[in-house]
Design an enzyme around this catalytic site. Sequence first.
Site, PDB file in Angstrom:
ATOM      1  N   HIS A 175      54.703  72.125  13.753  1.00 66.09           N
ATOM      2  CA  HIS A 175      54.558  70.663  13.842  1.00 66.09           C
ATOM      3  C   HIS A 175      54.480  70.088  12.442  1.00 66.09           C
ATOM      4  O   HIS A 175      53.389  69.857  11.933  1.00 66.09           O
ATOM      5  CB  HIS A 175      53.289  70.331  14.626  1.00 66.09           C
ATOM      6  N   VAL A 205      52.211  68.898   9.580  1.00 65.95           N
ATOM      7  CA  VAL A 205      51.144  67.936   9.822  1.00 65.95           C
ATOM      8  C   VAL A 205      50.368  68.362  11.068  1.00 65.95           C
ATOM      9  O   VAL A 205      50.953  68.853  12.035  1.00 65.95           O
ATOM     10  CB  VAL A 205      51.704  66.496   9.958  1.00 65.95           C
ATOM     11  N   GLY A 259      47.925  64.731  15.815  1.00 67.41           N
ATOM     12  CA  GLY A 259      46.803  63.816  15.980  1.00 67.41           C
ATOM     13  C   GLY A 259      45.960  64.139  17.190  1.00 67.41           C
ATOM     14  O   GLY A 259      44.744  63.949  17.181  1.00 67.41           O
ATOM     15  N   CYS A 260      46.601  64.652  18.236  1.00 69.02           N
ATOM     16  CA  CYS A 260      45.853  64.976  19.453  1.00 69.02           C
ATOM     17  C   CYS A 260      44.833  66.082  19.204  1.00 69.02           C
ATOM     18  O   CYS A 260      43.807  66.137  19.881  1.00 69.02           O
ATOM     19  CB  CYS A 260      46.801  65.342  20.592  1.00 69.02           C
ATOM     20  N   ASP A 318      41.017  65.880  20.046  1.00 60.08           N
ATOM     21  CA  ASP A 318      40.378  66.910  20.862  1.00 60.08           C
ATOM     22  C   ASP A 318      39.102  67.414  20.202  1.00 60.08           C
ATOM     23  O   ASP A 318      38.113  67.697  20.881  1.00 60.08           O
ATOM     24  CB  ASP A 318      41.346  68.063  21.128  1.00 60.08           C
TER      25      ASP A 318
END
Length: 172
Positions: free
Chosen positions: A71, A77, A80-81, A85
């Site tokens: 990713h 990077v 964002g999830c 989390d």
Amino acid sequence: MAERQNAYAYEELLACGRGELFGPGNAQLPLPPMLMFDRITQIDAEGGAYNRGQIRAELDVRPDLWFFACHFQGDPVMPGCLGLDALWQMTGFFLGWGGSPGRGRALGGGEIKFTGQVTNDVKLVEYGVDIRRVVRSKVALGIAEGFVKADGKLIYEAKDLRVGLFSDIGAQ
């Protein structure tokens, strides 16, 4: 249940992931690679922006972390999830730490704002959760606000994070 501490080292977080910290059938952190922090640096029941509790944690960023390879290839990077989390993980940990029984599940969130990112040159990610409310009835419910910082710079803000602990799941 283990003695209630105000900070937890990596090995203690792994014990929580194995179900050893809060007892069988109670709150567990995920095990690596989904465990999104290396230590809890502070947890208490009185602090935070709402004086109802807070939890702070950190992740040491290494260029070989599993998500950087996929990713995105050539543009590493942290998704964002995964930062989001981590905030849910911390909220569930807070509920278990506070003595609420049951297994944790993220139940959603309100406004989420991303203003930066975690790239493979970042050294330290800091997470913070300020508890707004805890409801202890048939289901324990934590409602919180959270933030993520990359090398000291605020990059995510999350409002109305919700995590529940349920006693009627996972009893197979």
